[in-house]
Design an enzyme around this catalytic site. Sequence first.
Site, short mmCIF file in Angstrom:
data_model
loop_
_atom_site.label_atom_id
_atom_site.label_comp_id
_atom_site.label_asym_id
_atom_site.label_seq_id
_atom_site.Cartn_x
_atom_site.Cartn_y
_atom_site.Cartn_z
N GLY A 170 0.82 -1.20 0.00
CA GLY A 170 0.00 0.00 0.00
C GLY A 170 0.85 1.25 0.00
O GLY A 170 1.96 1.27 -0.55
N GLY B 47 4.32 0.51 2.31
CA GLY B 47 5.15 -0.55 1.72
C GLY B 47 5.45 -0.32 0.26
O GLY B 47 6.57 -0.56 -0.21
N LYS C 287 -2.24 -3.45 7.39
CA LYS C 287 -3.06 -2.88 8.44
C LYS C 287 -2.92 -3.74 9.71
O LYS C 287 -2.66 -4.94 9.64
CB LYS C 287 -4.53 -2.83 8.01
CG LYS C 287 -4.81 -1.77 6.94
CD LYS C 287 -4.67 -0.35 7.48
CE LYS C 287 -5.20 0.68 6.50
NZ LYS C 287 -5.09 2.07 7.03
N ASN D 271 1.44 1.26 12.44
CA ASN D 271 1.12 2.16 13.54
C ASN D 271 1.04 1.37 14.85
O ASN D 271 1.02 0.15 14.86
CB ASN D 271 -0.23 2.85 13.27
CG ASN D 271 -0.17 3.76 12.05
OD1 ASN D 271 0.84 4.40 11.80
ND2 ASN D 271 -1.26 3.82 11.31
N ALA E 83 1.22 8.70 2.33
CA ALA E 83 1.11 7.96 1.07
C ALA E 83 -0.08 7.01 1.15
O ALA E 83 -0.33 6.41 2.19
CB ALA E 83 2.39 7.18 0.79
N LYS F 231 5.92 8.31 18.62
CA LYS F 231 5.05 8.41 17.44
C LYS F 231 3.61 8.00 17.80
O LYS F 231 2.65 8.62 17.34
CB LYS F 231 5.55 7.54 16.29
CG LYS F 231 4.62 7.67 15.08
CD LYS F 231 4.93 6.79 13.91
CE LYS F 231 3.86 6.96 12.83
NZ LYS F 231 4.06 6.08 11.67
N SER G 102 -5.69 12.53 9.26
CA SER G 102 -5.04 11.26 9.59
C SER G 102 -5.54 10.16 8.67
O SER G 102 -6.60 10.28 8.03
CB SER G 102 -5.36 10.87 11.05
OG SER G 102 -6.75 10.61 11.20
N SER G 103 -4.77 9.08 8.61
CA SER G 103 -5.20 7.95 7.77
C SER G 103 -6.49 7.35 8.31
O SER G 103 -7.31 6.85 7.53
CB SER G 103 -4.09 6.89 7.69
OG SER G 103 -3.76 6.41 8.98
N GLU H 292 -8.37 1.40 12.31
CA GLU H 292 -7.38 0.84 13.23
C GLU H 292 -7.64 1.30 14.67
O GLU H 292 -6.74 1.30 15.51
CB GLU H 292 -5.97 1.24 12.79
CG GLU H 292 -5.54 0.56 11.50
CD GLU H 292 -4.08 0.82 11.14
OE1 GLU H 292 -3.41 -0.11 10.67
OE2 GLU H 292 -3.60 1.96 11.35
#
Length: 311
Positions: free
Chosen positions: A9, A12, A78, A104, A130, A187, A257-258, A270
Amino acid sequence: MRIVVVGAGGVGGYFGARLAEAGHEVTFVARGRHLAAIRERGALLVRSPLGEARVDARHFVESPAEVHQADVVLVAVKLWDTEDVAAGLRHLTDGGARVLSLQNGVQKDTVLRRHLPEDAVWGGVCYIAAVIEEPGVVVHRGPMQRIVLGAYQGHPADGVAEFHEACVKAGIDAEVGADIARTVWEKYVFLTGLSATTTAVRQPIGVIRGNPATRELLREVMAEAVAVGRASGVDLDEAFADAQMAAVDTLPAGMTSSMAHDLERGNRLELPWLSGGVVSLGRELGVPTPRNRTVADVLAPYELGRPAPDA
């Protein structure tokens, strides 16, 4: 180096493509519509302000079982897929591979170590915007593309310097962290705050930080994560959340945010590993996490994707 990227994704796909461009033997594990589009087009296309990249479809497989040797395995799926992926990597670590998760959260490496030797699991984080724009196409937004990695304290660092050098020569902003456990948690604190607020409020960071109530919500979500990290033995500064608020004020106002992106698209979230992870770890350690608990409760109906109207 022989590198396997599990998950092609945004994360990666981008980092794997840069390493492949630099001449390393990179094999990508992909699936579904993304893999079908790559095979139909003949390549994965990565669009980036740092230059476009293409990776030939012959470097893509459907399962780690199709790869027999590797020096480094990058895990970029994920979080809900971590358990299944970890179970399929043992033959590679038995052959000497090291595994670096760029996912994450802070529970990812605990899951990996349930299936793999502890010495085989490096710690790491990445910083990049990305996404898969459409099947077969990854888009990198903005110039940031950074990896911080390292062996956990008490474990050998064999191979870390070599992979770091490979990343740098591939044009990736890479660094070896002195205390990688703290780096992972730092993080996590920031990402949990950004994800919780932008997703629950459904607004970008500029709106969040500009409103007194949501600004305080952001600070308290991060402060709870700091408290949980410190209770788990990680060397986090007690005032880290306050310091992060200064960093928040430097972010582009439109940044989100994703997880907010996934909510908007009706995708699975997530959540159990972000605010939900703070709650579950806090419960185990006896640390109150009321703000993260509220976020987790508010977003619970969307955890598996957009709920049906008649659900």
